[in-house]
Write a protein that holds these residues in place. Structure first.
Motif, PDB file in Angstrom:
ATOM      1  N   SER A  37     104.912  39.861  15.575  1.00 60.33           N
ATOM      2  CA  SER A  37     105.617  41.151  15.565  1.00 60.33           C
ATOM      3  C   SER A  37     106.581  41.177  14.387  1.00 60.33           C
ATOM      4  CB  SER A  37     106.453  41.318  16.831  1.00 60.33           C
ATOM      5  OG  SER A  37     105.666  41.310  17.964  1.00 60.33           O
ATOM      6  N   ALA A  38     107.200  42.322  14.205  1.00 60.90           N
ATOM      7  CA  ALA A  38     108.273  42.433  13.214  1.00 60.90           C
ATOM      8  C   ALA A  38     109.451  41.562  13.671  1.00 60.90           C
ATOM      9  CB  ALA A  38     108.699  43.888  13.097  1.00 60.90           C
ATOM     10  N   THR A  43     111.740  46.716  14.051  1.00 59.60           N
ATOM     11  CA  THR A  43     111.036  47.975  14.370  1.00 59.60           C
ATOM     12  C   THR A  43     112.045  49.083  14.703  1.00 59.60           C
ATOM     13  OG1 THR A  43     109.175  46.689  15.172  1.00 59.60           O
ATOM     14  CG2 THR A  43     109.216  49.008  15.804  1.00 59.60           C
ATOM     15  N   GLU A 120     105.802  44.553  10.496  1.00 63.60           N
ATOM     16  CA  GLU A 120     104.815  43.527  10.848  1.00 63.60           C
ATOM     17  C   GLU A 120     104.178  42.932   9.599  1.00 63.60           C
ATOM     18  OE1 GLU A 120     105.562  45.717  13.099  1.00 63.60           O
ATOM     19  OE2 GLU A 120     105.492  44.561  14.956  1.00 63.60           O
ATOM     20  N   PHE A 185     100.430  45.254  16.590  1.00 63.73           N
ATOM     21  CA  PHE A 185     100.966  46.603  16.601  1.00 63.73           C
ATOM     22  C   PHE A 185     100.305  47.586  15.653  1.00 63.73           C
ATOM     23  CE2 PHE A 185     105.028  49.105  15.250  1.00 63.73           C
ATOM     24  CZ  PHE A 185     104.976  49.987  16.314  1.00 63.73           C
ATOM     25  N   ARG A 199     104.789  51.402  20.892  1.00 60.47           N
ATOM     26  CA  ARG A 199     105.832  50.377  20.910  1.00 60.47           C
ATOM     27  C   ARG A 199     105.415  49.194  21.769  1.00 60.47           C
ATOM     28  NH1 ARG A 199     111.004  50.850  18.884  1.00 60.47           N
ATOM     29  NH2 ARG A 199     110.778  48.620  19.055  1.00 60.47           N
ATOM     30  N   GLU A 200     105.791  48.046  21.355  1.00 59.97           N
ATOM     31  CA  GLU A 200     105.487  46.776  22.028  1.00 59.97           C
ATOM     32  C   GLU A 200     103.991  46.455  21.991  1.00 59.97           C
ATOM     33  OE1 GLU A 200     107.947  44.837  22.921  1.00 59.97           O
ATOM     34  OE2 GLU A 200     109.425  46.377  22.480  1.00 59.97           O
ATOM     35  N   GLY A 201     103.284  47.089  21.050  1.00 58.85           N
ATOM     36  CA  GLY A 201     101.830  46.967  21.052  1.00 58.85           C
ATOM     37  C   GLY A 201     101.261  45.643  20.547  1.00 58.85           C
ATOM     38  N   SER A 202     102.098  44.706  20.127  1.00 61.63           N
ATOM     39  CA  SER A 202     101.557  43.456  19.578  1.00 61.63           C
ATOM     40  C   SER A 202     100.805  42.621  20.612  1.00 61.63           C
ATOM     41  CB  SER A 202     102.679  42.605  18.985  1.00 61.63           C
ATOM     42  OG  SER A 202     103.228  43.252  17.875  1.00 61.63           O
TER      43      SER A 202
HETATM   44  N1  ASP Z   1     107.316  45.458  16.605  1.00 60.09           N
HETATM   45  C1  ASP Z   1     106.772  46.407  17.549  1.00 60.09           C
HETATM   46  C2  ASP Z   1     107.845  46.879  18.513  1.00 60.09           C
HETATM   47  O1  ASP Z   1     108.947  46.374  18.489  1.00 60.09           O
HETATM   48  C3  ASP Z   1     105.600  45.899  18.289  1.00 60.09           C
HETATM   49  C4  ASP Z   1     105.861  44.674  19.136  1.00 60.09           C
HETATM   50  O2  ASP Z   1     106.845  43.970  18.917  1.00 60.09           O
HETATM   51  O3  ASP Z   1     105.084  44.407  20.054  1.00 60.09           O
HETATM   52  O4  ASP Z   1     107.580  47.755  19.305  1.00 60.09           O
END
Ligand code: ASP
Ligand code: MG
Length: 423
Positions: A37-38, A43, A120, A185, A199-202
């Motif tokens: 992820s970032a 993000t 990312e 992501f 969001r949170e797609g990693s």
């Molecule tokens: N960096 C993205 C986010 O914060 C994806 C992830 O972290 O899963 O949503």
């Protein structure tokens, strides 16, 4: 072949990247693909930058801070200031400069994805360069050439056939030559525009690669020892759940357990690939195993959502809800992209709990008011208990007024507020 996913918290600073390298080093006998992820809260910062640009307010300070943060991490990781990673990262940031130079004209969601995806790209470049420099053979790969999506920017849908064809034909050869490092992501459209998966797609990215590669397992490295039965933010005493079935994991994430992205489980379940949730702080711990095995002694789990709005909907003509109005009501929620967290109907009323969103709520209520009378309450909390019993219900409802309660065999949901807070 195994897939490891490292979230933003695990690579938030140079120490995190070094720790990641140690985890990889200790597992080098495995063929590995890692999804990152970032870094840290990048993000969120890039989101802020995007909105500032769209609102035509000052972007410079926000962007400078993002760049300075990454430069500081790199300075700590790479003694050699001539290392090509410095240039590579600078060139990637330039893509944002190009966008910021022009007046915002394109669709806002499209712009969002072009800017936010840079987080990312940069973190994966830094991680990959660091692993190589530490003597671990590494290959950086661009997820946008593998995760093929439609052009629903910010919430892109994956074209599984195309994606799996690309991954299965090209990635095994890459992994054979070293650890493959890619981005979570993000994806790419058929016209080569960048998209994001939500969001949170990693986590979801890790599951897609694993599924298309028929991986042995996926491991998500987190700052918690595994899947806990409640978020430590809400409970002092939490318990780690050693094993969960796919089904329970899907239910928990659907109801709002944030430990794993809800879309992650299904592709793994379809292929029978186990998912491990382990701690990057204590990498020797066993964590949680999510697989097809049912836990014979399920541990009750609690999921809290605050900032809920309970909306009660009454047809103005007193017609029955189910027969005449339900599809209309669902359509209105769908149009406004408001997700229903729980619902209950009676003959002539329908109640739902949704996340409070200032922007969406007013528009939703206006649409509903055309045909319905509406009552609503704000500032509520929604508690979901999976494998509930009376004792667990009593534990969370002390000093609470319950406004709505929905029970199925294994799951109980309650919308409630503090006693005496109705004014
Ligand atoms: N960096 C993205 C986010 O914060 C994806 C992830 O972290 O899963 O949503
Ligand atoms: Mg995450």
């Amino acid at each position: 072949m195994n897939v490891y996913k490292f979230g933003g918290a695990s690579v938030k600073d140079a120490a995190g990247v070094k720790n990641l390298a140690n985890i990889i080093r200790n597992n080098q006998q495995k063929e590995l693909l890692i999804v990152v992820s970032a870094m840290g809260k990048t993000t969120n910062a890039l989101e802020k930058l995007t909105f500032a640009y769209l609102d035509k307010t000052d972007t410079e300070a926000i962007f400078d801070e993002i760049k300075a943060y990454h430069t500081a991490v790199m300075n700590e990781l790479f003694e050699d200031k001539q290392h090509p990673v410095f240039n590579d990262v600078a060139n990637t940031f330039v893509e944002i400069d190009w966008i910021l130079e022009e007046e915002p004209q394109d669709n806002a969601d499209y712009i969002y994805d072009q800017i936010v995806s840079i987080g990312e790209l940069i973190s994966s470049k830094i991680v990959s360069a660091y692993l190589s420099t530490s003597g671990i053979p590494t290959q950086w790969i661009d997820a946008r050439s593998y995760i093929h999506t439609d052009n629903t920017y910010r919430e892109a849908k994956v074209d599984w056939d195309k994606t799996c064809a690309a991954i299965a034909s090209r990635v095994p050869g890459i992994i054979a030559n070293g650890v493959a490092v890619t981005q979570g992501f993000i994806g790419g459209t058929s016209e080569n525009y960048t998209t994001t998966l939500g969001r949170e797609g990693s986590d979801y990215t890790a599951a897609i690669f694993a599924s298309c590669l028929d991986a042995e397992s996926v491991t998500i490295w987190k700052d918690v020892p595994g899947v806990l039965n409640a978020d430590p933010k809400w409970f002092d005493e939490t318990e780690k759940i050693p094993a969960l079935s796919y089904h329970d994991a899907i239910e928990l994430t659907y109801y709002g357990a944030t430990v794993i992205h809800p879309k992650t489980i299904k592709p793994l379940q379809n292929k029978g690939i186990p998912l491990y949730v382990r701690s990057f702080i204590q990498p020797d711990g066993v964590g949680t195993k999510i697989s097809s095995q049912n836990n014979p002694l399920p541990i009750p789990s609690f999921i809290f959502k605050v900032n809920q709005v309970l909306i009660s909907i009454f047809p103005k003509d007193y017609s029955f809800i189910i027969e005449e109005n339900l599809s209309d009501i669902f359509n209105i929620f769908h149009e406004h992209k408001v997700k229903i967290n729980t619902m209950l109907n009676s003959a002539i009323s329908f109640s739902v709990s949704v996340d409070y969103d200032d922007h969406k709520l007013g528009k939703l209520l206006n649409s509903l008011r055309k045909n319905y009378n509406i009552k609503y309450n704000k500032d509520l909390e929604l508690v979901t208990i999976r494998y509930y019993n009376q004792q667990t219900i009593d534990r969370v409802t002390q000093n609470k007024d319950i406004l709505l309660e929905v029970k199925s065999r294994y799951t109980c949901q309650m919308v409630m507020r503090d006693k005496g807070s109705e004014l």
